[in-house]
Design a protein around this motif. Sequence first.
Motif, PDB file in Angstrom:
ATOM      1  N   PRO A   1      -9.197 -44.821   6.678  1.00  0.00           N
ATOM      2  CA  PRO A   1      -9.606 -43.923   7.755  1.00  0.00           C
ATOM      3  C   PRO A   1      -8.473 -43.423   8.649  1.00  0.00           C
ATOM      4  O   PRO A   1      -8.700 -42.497   9.441  1.00  0.00           O
ATOM      5  CB  PRO A   1     -10.602 -44.777   8.548  1.00  0.00           C
TER       6      PRO A   1
ATOM      7  N   THR B   1     -16.529 -51.938   6.606  1.00  0.00           N
ATOM      8  CA  THR B   1     -16.831 -50.522   6.837  1.00  0.00           C
ATOM      9  C   THR B   1     -15.713 -49.649   6.305  1.00  0.00           C
ATOM     10  O   THR B   1     -15.960 -48.614   5.666  1.00  0.00           O
ATOM     11  CB  THR B   1     -17.046 -50.270   8.337  1.00  0.00           C
TER      12      THR B   1
ATOM     13  N   ARG C   1     -15.884 -49.708   2.491  1.00  0.00           N
ATOM     14  CA  ARG C   1     -17.021 -48.914   2.025  1.00  0.00           C
ATOM     15  C   ARG C   1     -16.736 -47.421   2.165  1.00  0.00           C
ATOM     16  O   ARG C   1     -17.097 -46.627   1.293  1.00  0.00           O
ATOM     17  CB  ARG C   1     -18.250 -49.301   2.859  1.00  0.00           C
ATOM     18  N   TRP C   2     -16.080 -47.041   3.258  1.00  0.00           N
ATOM     19  CA  TRP C   2     -15.712 -45.636   3.459  1.00  0.00           C
ATOM     20  C   TRP C   2     -14.828 -45.151   2.314  1.00  0.00           C
ATOM     21  O   TRP C   2     -15.034 -44.062   1.772  1.00  0.00           O
ATOM     22  CB  TRP C   2     -14.996 -45.469   4.800  1.00  0.00           C
TER      23      TRP C   2
ATOM     24  N   GLN D   1     -16.608 -44.519  -0.989  1.00  0.00           N
ATOM     25  CA  GLN D   1     -17.477 -43.346  -1.003  1.00  0.00           C
ATOM     26  C   GLN D   1     -16.716 -42.037  -1.190  1.00  0.00           C
ATOM     27  O   GLN D   1     -17.349 -40.979  -1.322  1.00  0.00           O
ATOM     28  CB  GLN D   1     -18.294 -43.279   0.294  1.00  0.00           C
ATOM     29  N   GLN D   2     -15.390 -42.092  -1.243  1.00  0.00           N
ATOM     30  CA  GLN D   2     -14.628 -40.862  -1.417  1.00  0.00           C
ATOM     31  C   GLN D   2     -14.601 -40.494  -2.901  1.00  0.00           C
ATOM     32  O   GLN D   2     -14.153 -41.296  -3.735  1.00  0.00           O
ATOM     33  CB  GLN D   2     -13.204 -41.023  -0.878  1.00  0.00           C
TER      34      GLN D   2
ATOM     35  N   LEU E   1     -22.415 -45.654   3.689  1.00  0.00           N
ATOM     36  CA  LEU E   1     -22.347 -45.251   5.088  1.00  0.00           C
ATOM     37  C   LEU E   1     -23.038 -43.905   5.262  1.00  0.00           C
ATOM     38  O   LEU E   1     -22.905 -43.017   4.413  1.00  0.00           O
ATOM     39  CB  LEU E   1     -20.888 -45.148   5.537  1.00  0.00           C
TER      40      LEU E   1
ATOM     41  N   LEU F   1     -19.211 -40.873   8.519  1.00  0.00           N
ATOM     42  CA  LEU F   1     -18.145 -40.115   7.858  1.00  0.00           C
ATOM     43  C   LEU F   1     -17.606 -39.037   8.793  1.00  0.00           C
ATOM     44  O   LEU F   1     -16.387 -38.820   8.873  1.00  0.00           O
ATOM     45  CB  LEU F   1     -18.681 -39.489   6.573  1.00  0.00           C
TER      46      LEU F   1
ATOM     47  N   VAL G   1     -15.455 -40.693  11.517  1.00  0.00           N
ATOM     48  CA  VAL G   1     -14.123 -41.080  11.036  1.00  0.00           C
ATOM     49  C   VAL G   1     -13.190 -39.874  11.061  1.00  0.00           C
ATOM     50  O   VAL G   1     -12.034 -39.972  11.498  1.00  0.00           O
ATOM     51  CB  VAL G   1     -14.208 -41.679   9.620  1.00  0.00           C
TER      52      VAL G   1
END
Length: 333
Positions: free
Chosen positions: A183, A273, A276-277, A280-281, A309, A314, A317
Motif C-alpha cells: 500500500p 490487511t 490481502r490488499w 487482490q491486485q 477487502l 481499496l 488505500v
Amino acid sequence: MVAVEKRTLGRTGRPVSVIGLGTWQLGADWGSVDEDDALAVLDAAMDSGVTFVDTADVYGDGRSERLIGRLLKGLGADLAEQVFVATKLGRRAPQVPEEFTLDNFRAWTDRSRTNLGVETLDLVQLHCPPTPVFGSDGVYDALDTLVDEKRVAAYGVSVETCEEALTAIARPGVASVQIILNPFRLKPLQRVLPAARSAGVGIIARVPLASGLLSGKYRPDSKFGSDDHRTYNRGGDAFDVGETFSGVDYDTGVAAAREFTELAPSGMTPAQTALRWILQQPGVTSVIPGARSSAQVLANASAAWMPALPPSILTAVQDLYDRRVRAQVHHRW
C-alpha cells in the motif's frame, strides 16, 4: 501441509501458494535469528500450507539457502517436490555489468545448488543488478544456457524500478518478476502488472509490509538493532534505500501506517490487511512476507483465507498513498 490457494507462477508453469515466505531475515540484515528459530519458521511455513520460499545466495552468505536445504532434506522426496524454492544471483561480485557472465552464473548457481541440496534450481532470479543488465542480450543468453544445462528450470528477475520490470517482461525467457508492491508502493499497478498479465509473466510481491511499517507496531521512537537494515540503510548507505521502509521516510511511514491501521476490518490485523490488499491486485501470483517466528508465519499465511477487502478500503488505500506517500516514492521507483 494444509491446502491453500495456489496460482501458476508465470512461465514456470508451476503452482505456488499465494502466500509465500521471504527468507532474507533468516540469513542476515534483520538482527540475529538463531538456527533453531529459523528452522522453526520454515517448519511452520510448511505446516501452514506455504509452498513457495524465496531466498538468495547472499542472505547470510548462503545461510538462508543452507537452512532451506536442511528443510527440504528433512521433508523427504515427495513433500520436497511440492515446495518451490526461488533463489537469486548477482550480488556476490561488484555491481557492474561486466560481472554478469556465464562463467559467474555457473559458479553462483552451482553454489546455490549445493547449499539447497538440489540438482536443478526451480527458479533463479537476477538480484536487482545494475539497470543496464536488464537490457543485455548476453545476460539472457547466459540464463538460457543455464536452463539448457539443467542447472536451473527457469529464470526471472528481481527489480528496483518499474522500468526495469517492463524491460525484463519483454524478454521471452523471463518467467517472473519480483517487485516491491504494497500500500506504500502503488506504481507497479499502472503498467507493470498489466504488462505481466498480458505476457504470462508471474509477479512476486516483495517487501509487502514495508519493512514492518504496515504492521502498525512501530512508533517514532522505535529502535532497531545496529545489524538491522532498518537502522543502517535508512539513507541508502548499504543498498537501494527503497528496500528499507519501501523508501518512505521513517516518520512519514509511521504516520501513514497509523492511518492504514484504522482501515483494517474487524478480525484482521493491519499486516493481514496489507497482504490481502496485495493478493487482490490483478496479476499478482504470490506475496512473500518474511517472518522471525512461527506465530508470524501462521498469521501471515492466514491472510490467504480471509475475505476480500471491500472497494471502500481499496479506495482509502489509494487516497492514503496519494496524500502521504506518493511524493516520496512514485517518481523514484
